[in-house]
Design a protein around this motif. Structure first.
Motif, PDB file in Angstrom:
ATOM      1  N   GLU A 195      -7.413  12.477   4.991  1.00  0.00           N
ATOM      2  CA  GLU A 195      -7.860  11.439   3.926  1.00  0.00           C
ATOM      3  C   GLU A 195      -6.766  11.103   3.163  1.00  0.00           C
ATOM      4  O   GLU A 195      -6.409   9.907   2.876  1.00  0.00           O
ATOM      5  N   VAL A 196      -5.748  12.107   2.606  1.00  0.00           N
ATOM      6  CA  VAL A 196      -4.707  11.931   1.783  1.00  0.00           C
ATOM      7  C   VAL A 196      -3.573  10.846   2.721  1.00  0.00           C
ATOM      8  O   VAL A 196      -3.190   9.741   2.273  1.00  0.00           O
ATOM      9  N   LEU A 197      -3.428  11.092   3.893  1.00  0.00           N
ATOM     10  CA  LEU A 197      -2.477  10.260   4.668  1.00  0.00           C
ATOM     11  C   LEU A 197      -3.112   9.030   5.053  1.00  0.00           C
ATOM     12  O   LEU A 197      -2.339   8.001   4.913  1.00  0.00           O
ATOM     13  N   ARG A 198      -4.391   8.929   5.281  1.00  0.00           N
ATOM     14  CA  ARG A 198      -5.026   7.488   5.446  1.00  0.00           C
ATOM     15  C   ARG A 198      -4.902   6.621   4.180  1.00  0.00           C
ATOM     16  O   ARG A 198      -4.656   5.392   4.120  1.00  0.00           O
ATOM     17  N   GLU A 199      -5.235   7.291   3.082  1.00  0.00           N
ATOM     18  CA  GLU A 199      -4.937   6.507   1.576  1.00  0.00           C
ATOM     19  C   GLU A 199      -3.501   5.934   1.660  1.00  0.00           C
ATOM     20  O   GLU A 199      -3.234   4.944   1.243  1.00  0.00           O
ATOM     21  N   GLY A 200      -2.602   6.937   1.823  1.00  0.00           N
ATOM     22  CA  GLY A 200      -1.178   6.529   1.863  1.00  0.00           C
ATOM     23  C   GLY A 200      -0.773   5.329   2.768  1.00  0.00           C
ATOM     24  O   GLY A 200      -0.274   4.502   2.490  1.00  0.00           O
ATOM     25  N   LEU A 201      -1.494   5.469   3.975  1.00  0.00           N
ATOM     26  CA  LEU A 201      -1.272   4.262   4.974  1.00  0.00           C
ATOM     27  C   LEU A 201      -1.876   3.113   4.549  1.00  0.00           C
ATOM     28  O   LEU A 201      -1.241   1.944   4.642  1.00  0.00           O
ATOM     29  N   ARG A 202      -2.985   2.826   3.734  1.00  0.00           N
ATOM     30  CA  ARG A 202      -3.724   1.944   3.162  1.00  0.00           C
ATOM     31  C   ARG A 202      -2.774   1.419   2.066  1.00  0.00           C
ATOM     32  O   ARG A 202      -2.617   0.058   1.905  1.00  0.00           O
ATOM     33  N   LEU A 203      -2.239   2.156   1.300  1.00  0.00           N
ATOM     34  CA  LEU A 203      -1.286   1.732   0.297  1.00  0.00           C
ATOM     35  C   LEU A 203      -0.169   1.037   0.808  1.00  0.00           C
ATOM     36  O   LEU A 203       0.400  -0.029   0.270  1.00  0.00           O
ATOM     37  N   LEU A 204       0.353   1.593   1.917  1.00  0.00           N
ATOM     38  CA  LEU A 204       1.540   0.979   2.409  1.00  0.00           C
ATOM     39  C   LEU A 204       1.347  -0.659   3.047  1.00  0.00           C
ATOM     40  O   LEU A 204       2.033  -1.090   3.036  1.00  0.00           O
ATOM     41  N   GLU A 205       0.129  -0.667   3.637  1.00  0.00           N
ATOM     42  CA  GLU A 205      -0.428  -2.117   4.239  1.00  0.00           C
ATOM     43  C   GLU A 205      -0.558  -2.800   2.936  1.00  0.00           C
ATOM     44  O   GLU A 205      -0.045  -3.799   3.043  1.00  0.00           O
ATOM     45  N   ARG A 206      -0.978  -2.354   2.048  1.00  0.00           N
ATOM     46  CA  ARG A 206      -1.064  -3.308   0.843  1.00  0.00           C
ATOM     47  C   ARG A 206       0.015  -3.843   0.322  1.00  0.00           C
ATOM     48  O   ARG A 206       0.496  -5.045   0.072  1.00  0.00           O
ATOM     49  N   ARG A 207       1.133  -2.798   0.153  1.00  0.00           N
ATOM     50  CA  ARG A 207       2.419  -3.094  -0.427  1.00  0.00           C
ATOM     51  C   ARG A 207       3.214  -4.166   0.570  1.00  0.00           C
ATOM     52  O   ARG A 207       3.914  -5.124   0.135  1.00  0.00           O
ATOM     53  N   ASP A 208       3.105  -3.873   1.797  1.00  0.00           N
ATOM     54  CA  ASP A 208       3.857  -4.720   2.656  1.00  0.00           C
ATOM     55  C   ASP A 208       3.121  -6.099   2.640  1.00  0.00           C
ATOM     56  O   ASP A 208       3.786  -7.104   2.888  1.00  0.00           O
ATOM     57  N   ALA A 209       1.665  -6.343   2.707  1.00  0.00           N
ATOM     58  CA  ALA A 209       1.137  -7.488   2.527  1.00  0.00           C
ATOM     59  C   ALA A 209       1.611  -8.362   1.346  1.00  0.00           C
ATOM     60  O   ALA A 209       1.944  -9.438   1.373  1.00  0.00           O
ATOM     61  N   GLU A 210       1.569  -7.713   0.048  1.00  0.00           N
ATOM     62  CA  GLU A 210       2.401  -7.985  -1.156  1.00  0.00           C
ATOM     63  C   GLU A 210       3.523  -8.540  -1.249  1.00  0.00           C
ATOM     64  O   GLU A 210       4.052  -9.543  -1.396  1.00  0.00           O
TER      65      GLU A 210
END
Length: 101
Positions: free
Chosen positions: A35-50
């Protein structure tokens, strides 16, 4: 929530990263390391999109600027006034960004 296991991976973490994952699980914020790693990946995806949206906006602004220059839609700024002019542009951009929120 349906969980579909796509792949299992071994991940190498630094000691600091390992301790961070452990503390997030121990605190109850996440149920497990996955779960921790999935959350980190979601944050990376969001940052990359921004980041991509910002780059796109900068490219559009540069294109408009080049078009304005080609059409002679520009003002000459004396070198002594350049700092003030840039400050005003920054203030206008900040006001626009704040009103967009």
């Amino acid at each position: 929530m349906e969980v579909i296991v796509v792949a299992t991976r071994n991940v190498v973490l630094s000691q600091h990263q390992h301790e961070l994952v452990e503390s997030l699980v121990t605190s109850g914020r996440h149920q497990n390391a996955s779960e921790v790693l999935r959350e980190g990946l979601r944050l990376l995806e969001r940052r990359d999109a921004e980041d991509e949206a910002k780059i796109s906006a900068l490219r559009e602004a540069a294109d408009r600027g080049r078009e304005d220059l080609a059409a002679c839609r520009c003002d000459e700024i004396a070198e002594d006034d350049l700092d003030d002019f840039i400050g005003q542009l920054g203030a206008r951009a900040a006001a626009r960004a704040q009103s967009a929120d």
